[in-house]
Design a protein around this motif. Sequence first.
Motif, PDB file in Angstrom:
ATOM      1  N   ILE A 162       0.861  -1.187   0.000  1.00  0.00           N
ATOM      2  CA  ILE A 162       0.000   0.000   0.000  1.00  0.00           C
ATOM      3  C   ILE A 162       0.895   1.235   0.000  1.00  0.00           C
ATOM      4  O   ILE A 162       1.681   1.453   0.940  1.00  0.00           O
ATOM      5  N   ALA A 163       0.804   1.979  -1.053  1.00  0.00           N
ATOM      6  CA  ALA A 163       1.663   3.161  -1.211  1.00  0.00           C
ATOM      7  C   ALA A 163       0.906   4.431  -0.838  1.00  0.00           C
ATOM      8  O   ALA A 163      -0.285   4.573  -1.130  1.00  0.00           O
ATOM      9  N   LEU A 164       1.628   5.357  -0.192  1.00  0.00           N
ATOM     10  CA  LEU A 164       1.085   6.676   0.157  1.00  0.00           C
ATOM     11  C   LEU A 164       1.722   7.674  -0.820  1.00  0.00           C
ATOM     12  O   LEU A 164       2.842   8.133  -0.636  1.00  0.00           O
ATOM     13  N   THR A 165       0.994   7.977  -1.887  1.00  0.00           N
ATOM     14  CA  THR A 165       1.580   8.798  -2.953  1.00  0.00           C
ATOM     15  C   THR A 165       1.582  10.295  -2.631  1.00  0.00           C
ATOM     16  O   THR A 165       2.369  11.052  -3.207  1.00  0.00           O
ATOM     17  N   SER A 166       0.698  10.702  -1.738  1.00  0.00           N
ATOM     18  CA  SER A 166       0.693  12.106  -1.295  1.00  0.00           C
ATOM     19  C   SER A 166       0.126  12.177   0.112  1.00  0.00           C
ATOM     20  O   SER A 166      -0.671  11.317   0.504  1.00  0.00           O
ATOM     21  N   ARG A 167       0.536  13.215   0.837  1.00  0.00           N
ATOM     22  CA  ARG A 167       0.052  13.397   2.216  1.00  0.00           C
ATOM     23  C   ARG A 167       0.288  14.840   2.639  1.00  0.00           C
ATOM     24  O   ARG A 167       1.255  15.485   2.232  1.00  0.00           O
ATOM     25  N   ASN A 168      -0.617  15.281   3.517  1.00  0.00           N
ATOM     26  CA  ASN A 168      -0.463  16.648   4.021  1.00  0.00           C
ATOM     27  C   ASN A 168      -1.354  16.808   5.247  1.00  0.00           C
ATOM     28  O   ASN A 168      -2.447  16.228   5.309  1.00  0.00           O
ATOM     29  N   ILE A 169      -0.867  17.586   6.216  1.00  0.00           N
ATOM     30  CA  ILE A 169      -1.635  17.896   7.421  1.00  0.00           C
ATOM     31  C   ILE A 169      -1.479  19.394   7.682  1.00  0.00           C
ATOM     32  O   ILE A 169      -0.358  19.912   7.765  1.00  0.00           O
ATOM     33  N   PHE A 170      -2.601  20.076   7.849  1.00  0.00           N
ATOM     34  CA  PHE A 170      -2.568  21.515   8.054  1.00  0.00           C
ATOM     35  C   PHE A 170      -3.757  21.916   8.930  1.00  0.00           C
ATOM     36  O   PHE A 170      -4.692  21.135   9.130  1.00  0.00           O
ATOM     37  N   ALA A 171      -3.720  23.134   9.411  1.00  0.00           N
ATOM     38  CA  ALA A 171      -4.773  23.637  10.295  1.00  0.00           C
ATOM     39  C   ALA A 171      -6.086  23.741   9.526  1.00  0.00           C
ATOM     40  O   ALA A 171      -6.139  24.211   8.388  1.00  0.00           O
ATOM     41  N   HIS A 172      -7.129  23.259  10.201  1.00  0.00           N
ATOM     42  CA  HIS A 172      -8.450  23.283   9.562  1.00  0.00           C
ATOM     43  C   HIS A 172      -8.895  24.741   9.409  1.00  0.00           C
ATOM     44  O   HIS A 172      -8.878  25.519  10.371  1.00  0.00           O
ATOM     45  N   PRO A 173      -9.352  25.116   8.232  1.00  0.00           N
ATOM     46  CA  PRO A 173      -9.723  26.528   8.017  1.00  0.00           C
ATOM     47  C   PRO A 173     -11.014  26.942   8.709  1.00  0.00           C
ATOM     48  O   PRO A 173     -11.211  28.154   8.977  1.00  0.00           O
ATOM     49  N   VAL A 175     -12.606  24.871  11.465  1.00  0.00           N
ATOM     50  CA  VAL A 175     -12.812  24.263  12.780  1.00  0.00           C
ATOM     51  C   VAL A 175     -11.619  24.597  13.660  1.00  0.00           C
ATOM     52  O   VAL A 175     -10.478  24.247  13.329  1.00  0.00           O
ATOM     53  N   PRO A 176     -11.858  25.306  14.797  1.00  0.00           N
ATOM     54  CA  PRO A 176     -10.727  25.628  15.677  1.00  0.00           C
ATOM     55  C   PRO A 176     -10.194  24.373  16.380  1.00  0.00           C
ATOM     56  O   PRO A 176     -10.912  23.414  16.621  1.00  0.00           O
ATOM     57  N   HIS A 177      -8.874  24.411  16.666  1.00  0.00           N
ATOM     58  CA  HIS A 177      -8.176  23.314  17.355  1.00  0.00           C
ATOM     59  C   HIS A 177      -8.340  21.982  16.605  1.00  0.00           C
ATOM     60  O   HIS A 177      -8.459  20.926  17.205  1.00  0.00           O
ATOM     61  N   ALA A 178      -8.376  22.080  15.289  1.00  0.00           N
ATOM     62  CA  ALA A 178      -8.494  20.874  14.473  1.00  0.00           C
ATOM     63  C   ALA A 178      -7.519  20.949  13.303  1.00  0.00           C
ATOM     64  O   ALA A 178      -7.104  22.033  12.882  1.00  0.00           O
ATOM     65  N   LEU A 179      -7.154  19.800  12.784  1.00  0.00           N
ATOM     66  CA  LEU A 179      -6.246  19.693  11.647  1.00  0.00           C
ATOM     67  C   LEU A 179      -6.950  18.971  10.508  1.00  0.00           C
ATOM     68  O   LEU A 179      -7.779  18.083  10.719  1.00  0.00           O
ATOM     69  N   MET A 180      -6.606  19.349   9.290  1.00  0.00           N
ATOM     70  CA  MET A 180      -7.124  18.689   8.098  1.00  0.00           C
ATOM     71  C   MET A 180      -6.037  17.740   7.568  1.00  0.00           C
ATOM     72  O   MET A 180      -4.885  18.127   7.404  1.00  0.00           O
ATOM     73  N   VAL A 181      -6.449  16.481   7.320  1.00  0.00           N
ATOM     74  CA  VAL A 181      -5.535  15.466   6.781  1.00  0.00           C
ATOM     75  C   VAL A 181      -5.985  15.115   5.372  1.00  0.00           C
ATOM     76  O   VAL A 181      -7.153  14.774   5.146  1.00  0.00           O
ATOM     77  N   THR A 182      -5.044  15.208   4.428  1.00  0.00           N
ATOM     78  CA  THR A 182      -5.313  14.757   3.056  1.00  0.00           C
ATOM     79  C   THR A 182      -4.211  13.777   2.656  1.00  0.00           C
ATOM     80  O   THR A 182      -3.038  13.941   3.020  1.00  0.00           O
ATOM     81  N   ALA A 183      -4.600  12.762   1.901  1.00  0.00           N
ATOM     82  CA  ALA A 183      -3.628  11.747   1.460  1.00  0.00           C
ATOM     83  C   ALA A 183      -4.218  10.973   0.290  1.00  0.00           C
ATOM     84  O   ALA A 183      -5.432  11.002   0.035  1.00  0.00           O
ATOM     85  N   THR A 184      -3.333  10.294  -0.429  1.00  0.00           N
ATOM     86  CA  THR A 184      -3.754   9.439  -1.542  1.00  0.00           C
ATOM     87  C   THR A 184      -3.113   8.065  -1.353  1.00  0.00           C
ATOM     88  O   THR A 184      -1.879   7.967  -1.228  1.00  0.00           O
ATOM     89  N   LEU A 185      -3.961   7.015  -1.332  1.00  0.00           N
ATOM     90  CA  LEU A 185      -3.487   5.638  -1.163  1.00  0.00           C
ATOM     91  C   LEU A 185      -3.626   4.888  -2.475  1.00  0.00           C
ATOM     92  O   LEU A 185      -4.598   5.095  -3.223  1.00  0.00           O
ATOM     93  N   VAL A 186      -2.660   3.999  -2.759  1.00  0.00           N
ATOM     94  CA  VAL A 186      -2.722   3.134  -3.950  1.00  0.00           C
ATOM     95  C   VAL A 186      -2.344   1.719  -3.528  1.00  0.00           C
ATOM     96  O   VAL A 186      -1.290   1.512  -2.903  1.00  0.00           O
ATOM     97  N   ASN A 187      -3.207   0.777  -3.872  1.00  0.00           N
ATOM     98  CA  ASN A 187      -2.913  -0.644  -3.610  1.00  0.00           C
ATOM     99  C   ASN A 187      -2.072  -1.178  -4.770  1.00  0.00           C
ATOM    100  O   ASN A 187      -2.582  -1.402  -5.877  1.00  0.00           O
ATOM    101  N   GLN A 188      -0.783  -1.378  -4.545  1.00  0.00           N
ATOM    102  CA  GLN A 188       0.129  -1.860  -5.576  1.00  0.00           C
ATOM    103  C   GLN A 188       0.292  -3.388  -5.563  1.00  0.00           C
ATOM    104  O   GLN A 188       1.099  -3.920  -6.335  1.00  0.00           O
ATOM    105  N   ALA A 189      -0.464  -4.071  -4.714  1.00  0.00           N
ATOM    106  CA  ALA A 189      -0.427  -5.542  -4.706  1.00  0.00           C
ATOM    107  C   ALA A 189      -1.154  -6.078  -5.936  1.00  0.00           C
ATOM    108  O   ALA A 189      -2.022  -5.393  -6.495  1.00  0.00           O
ATOM    109  N   PRO A 190      -0.848  -7.309  -6.368  1.00  0.00           N
ATOM    110  CA  PRO A 190      -1.536  -7.875  -7.541  1.00  0.00           C
ATOM    111  C   PRO A 190      -2.929  -8.394  -7.224  1.00  0.00           C
ATOM    112  O   PRO A 190      -3.557  -9.029  -8.078  1.00  0.00           O
ATOM    113  N   PHE A 191      -3.421  -8.139  -6.029  1.00  0.00           N
ATOM    114  CA  PHE A 191      -4.740  -8.615  -5.628  1.00  0.00           C
ATOM    115  C   PHE A 191      -5.429  -7.542  -4.793  1.00  0.00           C
ATOM    116  O   PHE A 191      -4.769  -6.729  -4.127  1.00  0.00           O
ATOM    117  N   PRO A 192      -6.746  -7.497  -4.776  1.00  0.00           N
ATOM    118  CA  PRO A 192      -7.459  -6.572  -3.882  1.00  0.00           C
ATOM    119  C   PRO A 192      -7.223  -6.971  -2.434  1.00  0.00           C
ATOM    120  O   PRO A 192      -7.048  -8.153  -2.121  1.00  0.00           O
TER     121      PRO A 192
END
Length: 261
Positions: A162-173, A175-192
């Motif tokens: 399972i590859a993490l091709t992108s990721r980022n964590i920043f202050a939520h615009p 919601v106070p005292h909260a963080l926004m998480v964004t990421a992209t996952l790719v299953n690189q295995a030959p099976f689901p």
Amino acid sequence: MYVECPHCQALYRVSQAELTAAGGWVRCGECNRVFDTGLVQNTSTTRTSRPHDDASPDDDRPDDPIDGHPTETGQGDIDEFEDPLAHSAFEAAPSLPPPRRRWALTLTLSALSVLLVGVLGVVYVYLQRDQLAKYDSLRPALTQLCNLTGCKLPPQVDLAAIALTSRNIFAHPNVPHALMVTATLVNQAPFPQPYPVLQISFSNLEGKTVALGRFKPSQYLPQGANPHALMPVGKPIDLSFTINDPGQQALAYQFSFHSNP
């Protein structure tokens, strides 16, 4: 009764009447020797039956001894010989089966033993299939077993694929005292494979972990996605979710994947 020639060991079957009429003397049909069986008392003399090996042509013997004619084997009708133990007070031990029957019995028992071991092995594999399915080398055989028995194997799992091709964590615009998480996952295995548990850990300047959170697929997948479905092969999965702000000391973060229980 049966008598045996002391010279050539030919065996004869004679009746008591014939033996009595001949005074107990028999002429061997094999070696032509005349011998005293010793089974009839000689009434013409005071002599008792002498040992077989002392018999000679000059002995006092009748003119018409029984002419003995042995069977084709020279050993008489052994099958009709009465077992001397037949009337014994002790019961004879049971006889062993013929060699061919013993061989067949041994072969049958061996085959049944192998079959029993095979059945027990299949039962063990069936009961432990979920654990054994973790080994890729056993997966094909387990799949065939389940095709025959109707069982189901747990999905294959390869977290390293399972590859993490992108990721980022920043202050939520918004919601106070909260963080926004964004990421992209790719299953690189030959099976689901199942969606993993996503772990995010925060550390301070010294590298010490100050906060850690684990998120199930139902918490990080986009709205409308089925968290119980399998990750498709090679298809990017975009994530966007909110977490609590761990504070000012959390200056670095790290993503990792864990098996979903």
